[in-house]
Scaffold this motif. Sequence first.
Motif, PDB file in Angstrom:
ATOM      1  N   UNK A 230       4.522  16.016  -6.010  1.00 39.70           N
ATOM      2  CA  UNK A 230       3.490  15.026  -5.695  1.00 39.70           C
ATOM      3  C   UNK A 230       3.416  13.905  -6.733  1.00 39.70           C
ATOM      4  N   UNK A 231       3.406  14.273  -8.014  1.00 38.59           N
ATOM      5  CA  UNK A 231       3.250  13.262  -9.067  1.00 38.59           C
ATOM      6  C   UNK A 231       4.411  12.279  -9.061  1.00 38.59           C
ATOM      7  N   UNK A 232       5.611  12.792  -8.831  1.00 47.36           N
ATOM      8  CA  UNK A 232       6.796  11.931  -8.787  1.00 47.36           C
ATOM      9  C   UNK A 232       6.724  10.967  -7.606  1.00 47.36           C
ATOM     10  N   UNK A 233       6.246  11.465  -6.465  1.00 48.86           N
ATOM     11  CA  UNK A 233       6.130  10.623  -5.273  1.00 48.86           C
ATOM     12  C   UNK A 233       5.051   9.567  -5.463  1.00 48.86           C
ATOM     13  N   UNK A 234       3.935   9.956  -6.048  1.00 50.46           N
ATOM     14  CA  UNK A 234       2.860   8.994  -6.290  1.00 50.46           C
ATOM     15  C   UNK A 234       3.322   7.875  -7.224  1.00 50.46           C
ATOM     16  N   UNK A 235       4.065   8.228  -8.250  1.00 52.84           N
ATOM     17  CA  UNK A 235       4.613   7.210  -9.160  1.00 52.84           C
ATOM     18  C   UNK A 235       5.543   6.258  -8.418  1.00 52.84           C
ATOM     19  N   UNK A 236       6.378   6.828  -7.542  1.00 53.64           N
ATOM     20  CA  UNK A 236       7.322   6.000  -6.785  1.00 53.64           C
ATOM     21  C   UNK A 236       6.584   5.046  -5.841  1.00 53.64           C
ATOM     22  N   UNK A 237       5.499   5.522  -5.228  1.00 55.02           N
ATOM     23  CA  UNK A 237       4.723   4.663  -4.337  1.00 55.02           C
ATOM     24  C   UNK A 237       4.025   3.549  -5.110  1.00 55.02           C
ATOM     25  N   UNK A 238       3.564   3.857  -6.292  1.00 52.41           N
ATOM     26  CA  UNK A 238       2.953   2.815  -7.130  1.00 52.41           C
ATOM     27  C   UNK A 238       3.970   1.741  -7.493  1.00 52.41           C
ATOM     28  N   UNK A 239       5.202   2.159  -7.756  1.00 49.82           N
ATOM     29  CA  UNK A 239       6.271   1.201  -8.028  1.00 49.82           C
ATOM     30  C   UNK A 239       6.529   0.319  -6.805  1.00 49.82           C
ATOM     31  N   UNK A 240       6.474   0.937  -5.621  1.00 50.54           N
ATOM     32  CA  UNK A 240       6.666   0.183  -4.381  1.00 50.54           C
ATOM     33  C   UNK A 240       5.600  -0.901  -4.229  1.00 50.54           C
TER      34      UNK A 240
END
Length: 394
Positions: A253-263
């Motif tokens: 989850x944390x990795x995905x949330x970081x990736x979405x923030x980058x998006x």
Amino acid sequence: MKTAIVGGGAAGFFLAINLKEMMPEMDVSIFERGKKVLAKVEISGGGRCNCTNSFASVKDFKMVYPRGHQLMKRLFKVFNYRDAYQWFELHGVPLVTQSDECVFPVSQDSHSIIQCFLHEARKHHVHIDTERKIETLDELRDYDYIAVTTGGSPRMEGLRWLEPSGVTIMPPVPSLFTFNIKDEALRSLMGTVVENVSVMNPGTKMKSGGALLITHWGMSGPAILRLSSYAARLLHDNNYRLPLSVNWVGRKDAEVLDALNDCMIENAQKQLTSFRPFDLPGRLWNYLLEKSLGARSTNRWMNLNQKELNRLTNVLCNDVYQIEGRAAFKDEFVTCGGVSLDSIHPQTLECKSYPHLFFAGEVLDIDGVTGGFNFQAAWTTAYVVAMAICHGNS
């Protein structure tokens, strides 16, 4: 000396051929209840016959043999996947290993395996008796050795004829099947393939990973088939009604949330539907956006708030569905259950309570996940039985 092999499938023929090569003087007969031998081999692997696996990705035998992994690890010291590969090539069936480590005939045709078995059986004068159903062990009392290679039975009744031998039968239940999921929006994505998905049954230790295929009845693909194998008894005991959690991107989850923030930063002006992270298929991405954000799924990346990012992360990593039954895997029908491994000698696969009675293949309580592992179990156990009969007669 005479050996009766009950079952005209893969394990039965492999046992018969190897036994005759070890002991040409042995009289070997195969009894098949149906009109046709090797019928399951013909349809396996979509007609291509995934006859073994390279095992290059196997770190723990329990990953590929949910039941029987300890015995298989032991028997591999006698006959393993490398031996099987060499055996087929020496017997005129060149093989090829795919990128997913599955091994097929170069011909990509299961008939290459079938023709090999039939040719070798004829060459070694193996007697083949079709439409011959053996209902009691007494019918085979004129034989010095009996090997049962009947494969998996979908019902307990198909194994009861073995009970007078004193073996314990583990009740058979289906393994390797797809999931019915009554979600019309999901089903509308039929044909969509998603790589590197993680799936699990929440509240249990049952989980799997790999490619997932969305179908008109629910979900299939290697990730689902493997989970169905791991959780075969759990699903059966719950009448195939359990929740299913899908991590569509196979990440935390944390990795995905970081990736979405980058998006959000890198694609601020773009609409959510026009930029797909994680290489997700377009139709699936739009479906997940609608599921998590509703009417705001057509918004721009820059307009997402933190709660919406959290909801999108959750649906990407913890998307929950309800399994509403099973659907048969058309290429193969595998069961878990059969002759308990406690009833046999692990070195020889001979029945502890009935001398000179042996078991090989799926009739044993050994079953593997999809990918050539069930056929490898057939080759390994059949070879071990052939050696045991040979040594017992030397």
